[in-house]
Design an enzyme around this catalytic site. Structure first.
Site, PDB file in Angstrom:
ATOM      1  N   ARG A 188      -9.621   0.780   8.535  1.00 18.94           N
ATOM      2  CA  ARG A 188      -9.149  -0.564   8.870  1.00 18.94           C
ATOM      3  C   ARG A 188     -10.223  -1.403   9.531  1.00 18.94           C
ATOM      4  NH1 ARG A 188      -3.349   0.439   8.748  1.00 18.94           N
ATOM      5  NH2 ARG A 188      -2.192  -1.441   9.213  1.00 18.94           N
ATOM      6  N   LYS A 246       0.839  -1.215   0.000  1.00 25.32           N
ATOM      7  CA  LYS A 246       0.000   0.000   0.000  1.00 25.32           C
ATOM      8  C   LYS A 246       0.868   1.257   0.000  1.00 25.32           C
ATOM      9  CE  LYS A 246      -2.012  -1.118   3.885  1.00 25.32           C
ATOM     10  NZ  LYS A 246      -1.275  -2.376   4.137  1.00 25.32           N
ATOM     11  N   ARG A 288      -0.834  -8.820  13.601  1.00 26.13           N
ATOM     12  CA  ARG A 288      -1.297  -7.844  12.608  1.00 26.13           C
ATOM     13  C   ARG A 288      -2.074  -8.533  11.484  1.00 26.13           C
ATOM     14  NH1 ARG A 288       4.243  -5.252  11.523  1.00 26.13           N
ATOM     15  NH2 ARG A 288       3.248  -4.231   9.760  1.00 26.13           N
ATOM     16  N   ARG A 329      11.508  -5.436   5.218  1.00 28.93           N
ATOM     17  CA  ARG A 329      11.211  -4.013   4.984  1.00 28.93           C
ATOM     18  C   ARG A 329      12.177  -3.118   5.757  1.00 28.93           C
ATOM     19  NH1 ARG A 329       5.201  -1.969   5.399  1.00 28.93           N
ATOM     20  NH2 ARG A 329       5.186  -3.176   7.323  1.00 28.93           N
ATOM     21  N   ARG A 389      11.294  -1.135  11.228  1.00 29.56           N
ATOM     22  CA  ARG A 389      10.222  -0.761  12.150  1.00 29.56           C
ATOM     23  C   ARG A 389      10.152  -1.739  13.316  1.00 29.56           C
ATOM     24  NH1 ARG A 389       5.017   0.004   8.458  1.00 29.56           N
ATOM     25  NH2 ARG A 389       4.110  -1.052  10.253  1.00 29.56           N
TER      26      ARG A 389
HETATM   27  P1  ADP Z   1       1.335  -1.781   7.565  1.00 31.51           P
HETATM   28  O1  ADP Z   1       1.770  -0.887   6.445  1.00 31.51           O
HETATM   29  O2  ADP Z   1       2.330  -2.852   7.827  1.00 31.51           O
HETATM   30  O3  ADP Z   1      -0.052  -2.305   7.393  1.00 31.51           O
HETATM   31  P2  ADP Z   1       0.852   0.626   9.111  1.00 31.51           P
HETATM   32  O4  ADP Z   1       2.034   1.516   9.052  1.00 31.51           O
HETATM   33  O5  ADP Z   1      -0.292   0.945   8.241  1.00 31.51           O
HETATM   34  O6  ADP Z   1       1.348  -0.880   8.875  1.00 31.51           O
HETATM   35  O7  ADP Z   1       0.302   0.509  10.596  1.00 31.51           O
HETATM   36  C1  ADP Z   1       1.178   0.231  11.680  1.00 31.51           C
HETATM   37  C2  ADP Z   1       0.336   0.202  12.964  1.00 31.51           C
HETATM   38  O8  ADP Z   1      -0.245   1.494  13.184  1.00 31.51           O
HETATM   39  C3  ADP Z   1      -0.844  -0.770  12.962  1.00 31.51           C
HETATM   40  O9  ADP Z   1      -0.455  -2.081  13.354  1.00 31.51           O
HETATM   41  C4  ADP Z   1      -1.767  -0.111  13.995  1.00 31.51           C
HETATM   42  O10 ADP Z   1      -1.336  -0.357  15.326  1.00 31.51           O
HETATM   43  C5  ADP Z   1      -1.557   1.378  13.706  1.00 31.51           C
HETATM   44  N1  ADP Z   1      -2.521   1.880  12.702  1.00 31.51           N
HETATM   45  C6  ADP Z   1      -2.244   2.333  11.456  1.00 31.51           C
HETATM   46  N2  ADP Z   1      -3.369   2.695  10.819  1.00 31.51           N
HETATM   47  C7  ADP Z   1      -4.398   2.473  11.687  1.00 31.51           C
HETATM   48  C8  ADP Z   1      -5.812   2.624  11.626  1.00 31.51           C
HETATM   49  N3  ADP Z   1      -6.421   3.086  10.520  1.00 31.51           N
HETATM   50  N4  ADP Z   1      -6.525   2.284  12.724  1.00 31.51           N
HETATM   51  C9  ADP Z   1      -5.947   1.825  13.841  1.00 31.51           C
HETATM   52  N5  ADP Z   1      -4.630   1.643  13.958  1.00 31.51           N
HETATM   53  C10 ADP Z   1      -3.846   1.955  12.898  1.00 31.51           C
HETATM   54  P1  ADP Z   2       2.300  -1.856   3.172  1.00 29.77           P
HETATM   55  O1  ADP Z   2       2.276  -0.355   3.177  1.00 29.77           O
HETATM   56  O2  ADP Z   2       1.081  -2.441   2.520  1.00 29.77           O
HETATM   57  O3  ADP Z   2       2.527  -2.439   4.533  1.00 29.77           O
HETATM   58  P2  ADP Z   2       4.873  -1.585   1.800  1.00 29.77           P
HETATM   59  O4  ADP Z   2       4.601  -0.735   0.620  1.00 29.77           O
HETATM   60  O5  ADP Z   2       5.556  -0.953   2.965  1.00 29.77           O
HETATM   61  O6  ADP Z   2       3.520  -2.331   2.270  1.00 29.77           O
HETATM   62  O7  ADP Z   2       5.718  -2.841   1.304  1.00 29.77           O
HETATM   63  C1  ADP Z   2       6.217  -3.824   2.215  1.00 29.77           C
HETATM   64  C2  ADP Z   2       7.641  -4.229   1.802  1.00 29.77           C
HETATM   65  O8  ADP Z   2       7.591  -4.945   0.570  1.00 29.77           O
HETATM   66  C3  ADP Z   2       8.585  -3.053   1.569  1.00 29.77           C
HETATM   67  O9  ADP Z   2       9.870  -3.434   2.004  1.00 29.77           O
HETATM   68  C4  ADP Z   2       8.547  -2.841   0.062  1.00 29.77           C
HETATM   69  O10 ADP Z   2       9.786  -2.326  -0.419  1.00 29.77           O
HETATM   70  C5  ADP Z   2       8.301  -4.256  -0.463  1.00 29.77           C
HETATM   71  N1  ADP Z   2       7.420  -4.277  -1.647  1.00 29.77           N
HETATM   72  C6  ADP Z   2       6.361  -3.474  -1.895  1.00 29.77           C
HETATM   73  N2  ADP Z   2       5.767  -3.817  -3.064  1.00 29.77           N
HETATM   74  C7  ADP Z   2       6.461  -4.879  -3.543  1.00 29.77           C
HETATM   75  C8  ADP Z   2       6.339  -5.693  -4.723  1.00 29.77           C
HETATM   76  N3  ADP Z   2       5.356  -5.482  -5.615  1.00 29.77           N
HETATM   77  N4  ADP Z   2       7.225  -6.689  -4.894  1.00 29.77           N
HETATM   78  C9  ADP Z   2       8.205  -6.908  -3.971  1.00 29.77           C
HETATM   79  N5  ADP Z   2       8.394  -6.171  -2.854  1.00 29.77           N
HETATM   80  C10 ADP Z   2       7.527  -5.174  -2.642  1.00 29.77           C
END
Ligand code: ADP
Ligand code: ADP
Ligand code: ZN
Length: 219
Positions: free
Chosen positions: A88, A13, A171, A127, A160
């Site tokens: 979410r 995302k 998660r 990541r 992270r």
């Molecule tokens: P990822 O990209 O791996 O899905 P995020 O950076 O979006 O992780 O979120 C990291 C953490 O921040 C989540 O596990 C949650 O604790 C919190 N968080 C992020 N977005 C939301 C949301 N919309 N509602 C509640 N908690 C959130």
């Molecule tokens: P999210 O925001 O959904 O948690 P991220 O964009 O942070 O996901 O991506 C998670 C990890 O996977 C990062 O280290 C990113 O560089 C890698 N990644 C993202 N998209 C791809 C893809 N299409 N193929 C391989 N690796 C990817």
């Protein structure tokens, strides 16, 4: 155009939101990034959120909804926005709909990024992010030219705290229990598109921009 990116942790995302924002100019609104920024500034909000983030639980709805409404109200979101990591759960989705409909707005496109669990775990484990500019890397799939250093600004790369094995399982469970049902919530709007997120970042981006262009033509 108002876009929501749906998908499990590690689906890409953030990667796709950044590319969309660079191409179209709509701001990326990532609740995880906003919460991490509050945490690194040491605000009360950040400290409160940390309790939940550390264990992979959702931060309370009223906290996150307040942050998003404040952010959506800024000038740069008037032509459109890309929500990354929000909503979410059903409560957040309803709050978003309420906020938008009160202003005569709606969501134009929901992109559901589909990736299987094994791939998600590898993506999350590898990541890395830049402390300085926030740029996003992966130790295997998108490595920096120099280990541990950001290719864009030279900043230090870090992992992270919640990208560890124990937290990731929770998660993913939270995603399945609370976020995945939003696919059905959005299906009736006719604005839902699913893309195969297991392809390369450029291929995924092409699929998403294809969907964006279709909406733009309609508007
Ligand atoms: P990822 O990209 O791996 O899905 P995020 O950076 O979006 O992780 O979120 C990291 C953490 O921040 C989540 O596990 C949650 O604790 C919190 N968080 C992020 N977005 C939301 C949301 N919309 N509602 C509640 N908690 C959130
Ligand atoms: P999210 O925001 O959904 O948690 P991220 O964009 O942070 O996901 O991506 C998670 C990890 O996977 C990062 O280290 C990113 O560089 C890698 N990644 C993202 N998209 C791809 C893809 N299409 N193929 C391989 N690796 C990817
Ligand atoms: Zn950097």
């Amino acid at each position: 155009m108002n876009i929501v990116l749906l998908g499990p942790p590690g689906a890409g995302k953030g990667t796709q939101a950044e590319k969309l924002s660079a191409r179209y100019g709509w701001p990326q609104i990532a609740t995880g990034d906003i919460l991490r920024a509050a945490l690194s500034e040491g605000t009360g909000l950040g400290l409160e959120a940390k309790k939940y983030m550390d264990v992979g639980e959702l931060v309370p709805d009223e906290v996150v909804e307040g942050l998003v409404e404040e952010r959506l109200g800024r000038d740069d979101a008037r032509e459109g926005f890309i929500l990354d990591g929000f909503p979410r759960n059903a409560h957040q989705a309803a709050a978003l709909d309420g906020y938008l409909s009160a202003r005569g707005l709606s969501i134009d496109l929901v992109v559901n990024i589909v990736v299987e669990t094994e791939v998600l775990v590898r993506r999350i484990a590898g990541r890395r992010a830049c402390r300085q500019c926030g740029a996003n890397y992966h130790v295997d799939f998108n490595p920096p030219a120099e280990e541990g250093l950001c290719g864009q600004c030279g900043g230090e790369l870090y992992q992270r705290e919640d990208d560890n094995e124990e937290t990731v399982g929770n998660r993913l469970d939270v995603y399945l229990g609370h976020t995945e049902p939003l696919i059905e919530y959005y299906r009736p709007c006719g604005c839902l598109v699913s893309v195969d997120g297991s392809k390369s970042p450029d291929e995924v981006f092409e699929a998403i921009t294809g969907a964006v262009e279709k909406v733009l033509v309609r508007e």
